[in-house]
Design an enzyme around this catalytic site. Sequence first.
Site, short mmCIF file in Angstrom:
data_model
loop_
_atom_site.label_atom_id
_atom_site.label_comp_id
_atom_site.label_asym_id
_atom_site.label_seq_id
_atom_site.Cartn_x
_atom_site.Cartn_y
_atom_site.Cartn_z
N GLY A 167 0.89 -1.34 0.11
CA GLY A 167 0.11 0.08 0.02
C GLY A 167 0.98 1.20 0.03
O GLY A 167 1.95 1.14 -0.75
N SER B 299 5.83 -5.22 -1.55
CA SER B 299 5.58 -4.11 -1.76
C SER B 299 5.93 -3.35 -0.54
O SER B 299 7.28 -3.32 -0.17
CB SER B 299 4.36 -3.69 -2.16
OG SER B 299 4.23 -2.47 -2.99
N ALA B 300 5.20 -2.35 -0.06
CA ALA B 300 5.55 -1.63 1.11
C ALA B 300 6.05 -2.29 2.20
O ALA B 300 6.98 -1.99 2.90
CB ALA B 300 4.40 -0.88 1.58
N HIS C 299 8.41 -3.32 -7.43
CA HIS C 299 8.07 -3.02 -8.58
C HIS C 299 9.03 -2.23 -9.71
O HIS C 299 8.61 -1.52 -10.64
CB HIS C 299 6.76 -1.89 -8.51
CG HIS C 299 5.66 -2.12 -7.54
ND1 HIS C 299 4.75 -3.09 -7.78
CD2 HIS C 299 5.66 -1.95 -5.95
CE1 HIS C 299 3.61 -3.23 -6.93
NE2 HIS C 299 4.38 -2.47 -5.78
N GLU D 275 8.44 -6.90 -10.88
CA GLU D 275 7.36 -7.62 -10.48
C GLU D 275 7.29 -9.02 -10.72
O GLU D 275 7.94 -9.53 -11.84
CB GLU D 275 6.22 -7.03 -11.10
CG GLU D 275 6.11 -5.53 -10.64
CD GLU D 275 4.63 -4.94 -10.98
OE1 GLU D 275 3.98 -5.44 -11.99
OE2 GLU D 275 3.89 -4.05 -10.31
#
Length: 238
Positions: A89, A121-122, A158, A193
């Site tokens: 997020g 991700s985060a 990413h 990714e």
Amino acid sequence: MKLLLISNSTMAGEPYLDYPKYEIQKFLGEKPVTALFIPFAAVTFSFDDYCAKVEERFAEVGHHIVGIHTFSDPIKAIEDAEAIVVGGGNTWQLVRMMHDQKLMNPIREKVFNETPYIGWSAGSNVACPTLRTTNDMPIVDPHGFECIGLVPFQINPHYLDANAEGHAGETREQRIEEFIEVNPNLYVVGLREGSILKLEDEKLELIGDRMCRIFKKGEKPMEVTRESDFSFLIKNGF
């Protein structure tokens, strides 16, 4: 330590957390685990909704999650956790809430004592020393850039090799080059990714069909495959 650091939650055209779910299953093991989930990177949807989404996918592979926000004592929840999972997020929002609740050091201590950690991700970015290689807009003051520091290098989740057609701004590589120019002692891993870094038994492994790109000031960017030895990323830090 046992770390599973995932670049992204979803591949285009696939269900949420579908591509990494079997790696998550193998990583947590055959015995069912109920992991502590930190949903603080969610901004435009509720923590309960986030937990429901993640629980659906974990349950498919025999494991479960429970949100840290449901506990009256989040630090005690960390101390008692079978595993810790941090979702993606907005990294700035995530770090702000982790600092506000003083969670960084308890998580670090717990994971250094062999509790499995999964992030995407985060959630991968906060496993690094700082959040400074995130791609997210700084929507809040994080009250400090310092993160958990489970690995001694930075991850750029990413990671893209080029900008979209018609976009004239800086590429991701140019932004990372700016970072290493002013942080010459740090490596940055551009994690494309569909890629996952797994650390287990002091071995760092790349999972997925794509190479990752490693940056350091004064060195030519290095393309790393699943067969490459890049344990220097760990040895040079801890």
